[in-house]
Write a protein that holds these residues in place. Sequence first.
Motif, PDB file in Angstrom:
ATOM      1  N   ASP A 232       8.156  48.650  47.280  1.00  0.00           N
ATOM      2  CA  ASP A 232       6.743  49.033  47.339  1.00  0.00           C
ATOM      3  C   ASP A 232       5.880  48.080  46.505  1.00  0.00           C
ATOM      4  OD1 ASP A 232       4.768  51.256  48.203  1.00  0.00           O
ATOM      5  OD2 ASP A 232       4.337  50.875  46.076  1.00  0.00           O
ATOM      6  N   PRO A 233       4.758  47.603  47.049  1.00  0.00           N
ATOM      7  CA  PRO A 233       3.894  46.670  46.318  1.00  0.00           C
ATOM      8  C   PRO A 233       3.333  47.224  45.014  1.00  0.00           C
ATOM      9  CG  PRO A 233       3.348  46.687  48.660  1.00  0.00           C
ATOM     10  CD  PRO A 233       4.310  47.815  48.442  1.00  0.00           C
ATOM     11  N   ALA A 234       3.034  48.530  44.971  1.00  0.00           N
ATOM     12  CA  ALA A 234       2.478  49.106  43.749  1.00  0.00           C
ATOM     13  C   ALA A 234       3.497  49.068  42.612  1.00  0.00           C
ATOM     14  CB  ALA A 234       2.013  50.546  44.008  1.00  0.00           C
ATOM     15  N   PHE A 235       4.767  49.277  42.925  1.00  0.00           N
ATOM     16  CA  PHE A 235       5.802  49.217  41.899  1.00  0.00           C
ATOM     17  C   PHE A 235       6.044  47.774  41.450  1.00  0.00           C
ATOM     18  CE2 PHE A 235       6.481  53.577  42.664  1.00  0.00           C
ATOM     19  CZ  PHE A 235       7.287  54.071  41.647  1.00  0.00           C
ATOM     20  N   ALA A 236       5.869  46.827  42.354  1.00  0.00           N
ATOM     21  CA  ALA A 236       6.087  45.421  42.001  1.00  0.00           C
ATOM     22  C   ALA A 236       4.892  44.815  41.278  1.00  0.00           C
ATOM     23  CB  ALA A 236       6.382  44.617  43.270  1.00  0.00           C
ATOM     24  N   ARG A 237       3.733  45.453  41.365  1.00  0.00           N
ATOM     25  CA  ARG A 237       2.476  44.840  40.906  1.00  0.00           C
ATOM     26  C   ARG A 237       2.544  44.386  39.450  1.00  0.00           C
ATOM     27  NH1 ARG A 237      -2.874  45.245  42.832  1.00  0.00           N
ATOM     28  NH2 ARG A 237      -4.180  43.899  41.548  1.00  0.00           N
ATOM     29  N   TYR A 238       3.066  45.224  38.556  1.00  0.00           N
ATOM     30  CA  TYR A 238       3.090  44.876  37.127  1.00  0.00           C
ATOM     31  C   TYR A 238       4.516  44.894  36.567  1.00  0.00           C
ATOM     32  CZ  TYR A 238      -1.886  45.648  37.682  1.00  0.00           C
ATOM     33  OH  TYR A 238      -3.191  45.587  38.125  1.00  0.00           O
ATOM     34  N   ARG A 239       5.483  44.725  37.441  1.00  0.00           N
ATOM     35  CA  ARG A 239       6.878  44.670  37.010  1.00  0.00           C
ATOM     36  C   ARG A 239       7.187  43.269  36.492  1.00  0.00           C
ATOM     37  NH1 ARG A 239      10.274  46.699  41.634  1.00  0.00           N
ATOM     38  NH2 ARG A 239      10.507  48.740  40.629  1.00  0.00           N
TER      39      ARG A 239
END
Length: 372
Positions: A293-300
């Motif tokens: 998911d892009p939201a989980f990757a956004r600030y990982r």
Amino acid sequence: MSAVLVDREAGRPAPPLGMLAELTHRCPLQCPYCANPLELERASAELDTASWQRVLDEAAALGVLQVHFSGGEPTVRRDLPALVGHARELQLYSNLITSGVTLTADSLATLRAAGLDHVQLSFQDAEADGGDRIGGMPGGHARKLVAAKLIREAGLPLTANFVVHRQNLASLPAMLALGEQLGASRIEIAHVQYYGWGLLNRDALMPTADQIARADAVVDEARQKLHGKIVIDYVTPDYYAARPKACMGGWGRQFLNVTPSGRVLPCHAAESLTFLQFPSVRDASLADIWYADPAFARYRGTGWMAEPCRSCDRREIDWGGCRCQAFALTGDAGAADPACALSPHHGMMASAIAAAQSDDFTYRRIGGGTES
């Protein structure tokens, strides 16, 4: 590739260690610092029993080791024993995070028989007057004391959680004494986190510098006295820190949160990042969400960082601090956490402390109401 906790064999982020299952936003208490969002979800939006059981199946398959049943008040869900039992079947360690005000000997015995492993019981103060006023529930503190006794009689380990702020920090020695008296194996002295309801009530909750100094000393003394008997968790609040904490161990690194309606978040406050679209277990599996998911990757990891974080030697220790706090205070979730002394916005912390003059609460209300 940016630095991140990695499953070396698969070349992708390692699975989460824990999941917060927010079963409901319903709660008899009205705490003005509640970690739930300002827009509370109604019972009609909640996942049903079968959906939560599927989520638990997917969590176990993903590699989650611990599930924390929370709310709101999770014990208002009649299917809680079934969910605890399902977690036990999946060999997931289960922790109940509760206000305790609805617990009875029978309900606790049912949960114990279902396989519940641990209970975290929250307190608003050490005495009834303060506790009932802060929690917005007359008689609530007395019910908590009964609940603590029932938990220990059931043979369950107990963590006593005290949320502290300007209006109750004077009672900190009494809180520690109460935790010891109740037979807690762990005491959490948790400063209010200033998101959602806490941010809305920041002027009424923010402690003074003198209170923080005194609290530090009281906790140090208690740790020495109770060493080997009770573990005491305590962290200086962000507004008085020089460096940020690794919020939730870093965005999308160790933890996920499922809301009552099924949205999946990297932390309990992530919905405050209103520009992100978070996925739902109604539409995707936990594995697909965690890994793709892009939201989980956004600030990982560290690849998203700008200066001063990008070149900081602590970037893989604090992971940039809290994205929700950065967004709430600066309007930019990619900015350095203002808790960090290197942030150009660090002065906002001192300004907030100086502005904290109110004693009036805006109590938590279901449906998003904000009556004082």
